[in-house]
Write a protein that holds these residues in place. Structure first.
Motif, PDB file in Angstrom:
ATOM      1  N   GLN A 181       1.006  -1.248   0.127  1.00 44.21           N
ATOM      2  CA  GLN A 181      -0.028   0.006   0.043  1.00 44.21           C
ATOM      3  C   GLN A 181       0.795   1.347  -0.025  1.00 44.21           C
ATOM      4  O   GLN A 181       0.480   2.142  -0.115  1.00 44.21           O
ATOM      5  CB  GLN A 181      -0.982   0.128   1.274  1.00 44.21           C
ATOM      6  CG  GLN A 181      -2.062  -1.115   1.132  1.00 44.21           C
ATOM      7  CD  GLN A 181      -2.781  -1.183   2.468  1.00 44.21           C
ATOM      8  OE1 GLN A 181      -2.143  -1.114   3.294  1.00 44.21           O
ATOM      9  NE2 GLN A 181      -3.996  -1.916   2.299  1.00 44.21           N
ATOM     10  N   GLU A 182       2.112   1.036   0.146  1.00 45.53           N
ATOM     11  CA  GLU A 182       2.964   2.271  -0.067  1.00 45.53           C
ATOM     12  C   GLU A 182       2.764   2.944  -1.290  1.00 45.53           C
ATOM     13  O   GLU A 182       3.109   4.113  -1.416  1.00 45.53           O
ATOM     14  CB  GLU A 182       4.440   1.877   0.340  1.00 45.53           C
ATOM     15  CG  GLU A 182       4.811   1.859   1.699  1.00 45.53           C
ATOM     16  CD  GLU A 182       6.037   1.355   2.328  1.00 45.53           C
ATOM     17  OE1 GLU A 182       6.987   1.595   1.350  1.00 45.53           O
ATOM     18  OE2 GLU A 182       6.214   1.018   3.515  1.00 45.53           O
ATOM     19  N   THR A 183       2.578   2.314  -2.456  1.00 51.05           N
ATOM     20  CA  THR A 183       2.435   2.865  -3.861  1.00 51.05           C
ATOM     21  C   THR A 183       1.104   3.098  -4.097  1.00 51.05           C
ATOM     22  O   THR A 183       0.605   3.624  -4.962  1.00 51.05           O
ATOM     23  CB  THR A 183       3.089   1.852  -4.950  1.00 51.05           C
ATOM     24  OG1 THR A 183       2.128   0.504  -4.650  1.00 51.05           O
ATOM     25  CG2 THR A 183       4.438   1.637  -4.463  1.00 51.05           C
ATOM     26  N   GLY A 184      -0.115   3.217  -3.070  1.00 53.18           N
ATOM     27  CA  GLY A 184      -1.268   3.325  -3.400  1.00 53.18           C
ATOM     28  C   GLY A 184      -2.081   2.113  -2.824  1.00 53.18           C
ATOM     29  O   GLY A 184      -1.811   1.448  -1.872  1.00 53.18           O
ATOM     30  N   ALA A 185      -3.315   1.807  -3.581  1.00 51.32           N
ATOM     31  CA  ALA A 185      -4.048   0.801  -3.287  1.00 51.32           C
ATOM     32  C   ALA A 185      -3.353  -0.610  -3.216  1.00 51.32           C
ATOM     33  O   ALA A 185      -2.610  -0.603  -4.446  1.00 51.32           O
ATOM     34  CB  ALA A 185      -5.221   0.701  -4.082  1.00 51.32           C
ATOM     35  N   ALA A 186      -3.623  -1.670  -2.615  1.00 49.84           N
ATOM     36  CA  ALA A 186      -2.686  -2.843  -2.641  1.00 49.84           C
ATOM     37  C   ALA A 186      -3.382  -3.633  -3.897  1.00 49.84           C
ATOM     38  O   ALA A 186      -4.405  -3.684  -4.181  1.00 49.84           O
ATOM     39  CB  ALA A 186      -3.175  -3.721  -1.536  1.00 49.84           C
ATOM     40  N   ASN A 187      -2.324  -3.793  -4.863  1.00 50.43           N
ATOM     41  CA  ASN A 187      -2.432  -4.424  -5.900  1.00 50.43           C
ATOM     42  C   ASN A 187      -1.460  -5.655  -6.278  1.00 50.43           C
ATOM     43  O   ASN A 187      -1.393  -6.166  -7.303  1.00 50.43           O
ATOM     44  CB  ASN A 187      -2.575  -3.283  -7.087  1.00 50.43           C
ATOM     45  CG  ASN A 187      -1.038  -2.650  -7.102  1.00 50.43           C
ATOM     46  OD1 ASN A 187      -0.182  -3.180  -6.507  1.00 50.43           O
ATOM     47  ND2 ASN A 187      -1.030  -1.750  -7.991  1.00 50.43           N
ATOM     48  N   GLY A 188      -0.654  -5.961  -5.219  1.00 55.02           N
ATOM     49  CA  GLY A 188       0.437  -6.944  -5.322  1.00 55.02           C
ATOM     50  C   GLY A 188       1.708  -6.500  -5.803  1.00 55.02           C
ATOM     51  O   GLY A 188       2.611  -7.270  -6.067  1.00 55.02           O
ATOM     52  N   ALA A 189       1.835  -5.315  -6.165  1.00 58.10           N
ATOM     53  CA  ALA A 189       3.309  -4.638  -6.615  1.00 58.10           C
ATOM     54  C   ALA A 189       3.746  -3.428  -5.611  1.00 58.10           C
ATOM     55  O   ALA A 189       3.212  -2.380  -5.700  1.00 58.10           O
ATOM     56  CB  ALA A 189       2.864  -4.069  -8.158  1.00 58.10           C
ATOM     57  N   PRO A 190       4.451  -4.021  -4.776  1.00 60.26           N
ATOM     58  CA  PRO A 190       5.127  -3.192  -3.871  1.00 60.26           C
ATOM     59  C   PRO A 190       5.961  -2.201  -4.331  1.00 60.26           C
ATOM     60  O   PRO A 190       6.180  -2.141  -5.768  1.00 60.26           O
ATOM     61  CB  PRO A 190       5.681  -3.621  -2.884  1.00 60.26           C
ATOM     62  CG  PRO A 190       6.351  -5.134  -3.447  1.00 60.26           C
ATOM     63  CD  PRO A 190       5.022  -5.332  -4.543  1.00 60.26           C
ATOM     64  N   ASN A 191       6.559  -1.080  -3.604  1.00 64.23           N
ATOM     65  CA  ASN A 191       7.544  -0.313  -4.341  1.00 64.23           C
ATOM     66  C   ASN A 191       8.895  -0.931  -4.821  1.00 64.23           C
ATOM     67  O   ASN A 191       9.611  -1.454  -3.907  1.00 64.23           O
ATOM     68  CB  ASN A 191       7.942   0.756  -3.377  1.00 64.23           C
ATOM     69  CG  ASN A 191       8.360   2.184  -3.819  1.00 64.23           C
ATOM     70  OD1 ASN A 191       8.747   2.264  -5.157  1.00 64.23           O
ATOM     71  ND2 ASN A 191       9.310   2.771  -3.045  1.00 64.23           N
ATOM     72  N   LEU A 192       9.044  -0.729  -6.103  1.00 65.39           N
ATOM     73  CA  LEU A 192      10.361  -1.554  -6.899  1.00 65.39           C
ATOM     74  C   LEU A 192      11.036  -0.488  -7.359  1.00 65.39           C
ATOM     75  O   LEU A 192      10.652   0.631  -8.124  1.00 65.39           O
ATOM     76  CB  LEU A 192      10.023  -2.474  -7.834  1.00 65.39           C
ATOM     77  CG  LEU A 192       9.160  -3.582  -7.113  1.00 65.39           C
ATOM     78  CD1 LEU A 192       8.339  -4.509  -8.101  1.00 65.39           C
ATOM     79  CD2 LEU A 192       9.823  -4.498  -6.296  1.00 65.39           C
TER      80      LEU A 192
END
Length: 272
Positions: A181-192
């Motif tokens: 959720q650090e990148t917005g709504a939880a979508n399975g893709a964290p900050n990379l």
């Protein structure tokens, strides 16, 4: 007078929130001796940590000190917040942020709400047009909100920590959602770091997620809890539980996914 007072408060808040001042406070907390009573809590509640190399144990204890100092813990339904509650939760949450050159300690997270056991929430469901449908009551052991809250069942927290190799850990699960959720709504893709990592992550996760969905649809056994087939966000959280608690089978059955999670979490649990 009110204007001056308000302006003064804003200036104080601005000053306190300066990155250099935050990091100075964190260095001070990390440099303090780890309380003996907290060591006893870790030994009692989080036996998993004894397997960590000495350098990671030290790093984890320093992270625990910062986490406990910065995050608010709120007891719900009569639960009294103690150091045992704080340290047990912090230890598992901080597993996910080891070996980072710099960490903001879940920057969007403000507070952790802790219930004695599973708790009931009302879920509002919408149809394909976005219209509200029915309310459904669900019994949960944990939940992660993008508005700065994690909600946990203390009973499930304790049970998840006590059995370190069953890939069932509510704290790891919910704090993986926080990273997502650090990148917005939880979508399975964290900050990379960069587009290429996102493309690789997407490919690896998508393949494993599709396989789990197929296994769940056919009632087949899987290394992953079938709950991970709900959506990509839940798959990332379930895969994170498996990564930390069953690294051997994960590396054997899904070597590409295991390497991807090693790169993201910057640890290799197999070496423990």
């Amino acid at each position: 007078m009110l204007i001056v007072t308000t302006l003064g408060l804003l200036l104080v808040a601005w000053f306190i929130g300066q990155p250099w001042l935050i990091e100075r406070r964190r260095r001070r907390w990390r440099s303090q001796p780890f309380p003996p009573a907290w060591r006893a809590i870790l030994k009692k509640r989080v036996p998993y940590l004894r397997a960590l190399p000495a350098d990671l144990q030290l790093q984890l204890k320093q992270h625990i000190q910062v986490f406990v100092a910065e995050k608010a813990f709120i007891g719900c339904a009569g639960l009294v917040i103690t150091d045992e509650v704080r340290v047990t939760i912090a230890a598992q949450a901080c597993l996910l942020i080891l070996n980072r050159r710099r960490t903001d300690y879940y920057p969007e997270l403000r507070q952790i709400l802790v219930y004695p056991g599973a708790f009931i929430v009302d879920k509002v469901h919408t149809d394909e047009t976005g219209l509200l449908q029915d309310h459904q009551r669900q019994v949960l052991s944990g939940e992660s909100w993008s508005q700065g809250q994690v909600i946990l069942s203390w009973q499930d927290t304790v049970e998840g920590a006590a059995i370190p190799d069953d890939a069932n850990n509510v704290v790891i699960h919910e704090f993986a959602h926080q990273l997502d959720q650090e990148t917005g709504a939880a979508n399975g893709a964290p900050n990379l770091p960069g587009p290429e990592r996102y493309r690789r992550w997407s490919r690896v996760m998508h393949d494993a997620f599709d396989e789990l969905q197929d296994q769940a649809d056919h009632g087949e056994a899987s290394l992953f809890d079938h709950y991970g087939a709900t959506n990509p966000a839940e798959f990332f959280a379930v895969a994170s539980e498996t990564f930390f608690e069953r690294p051997g089978p994960l590396a054997e059955l899904h070597p590409t996914l295991y390497r991807e999670l090693c790169d993201f979490y910057r640890v290799n649990p197999l070496s423990w």
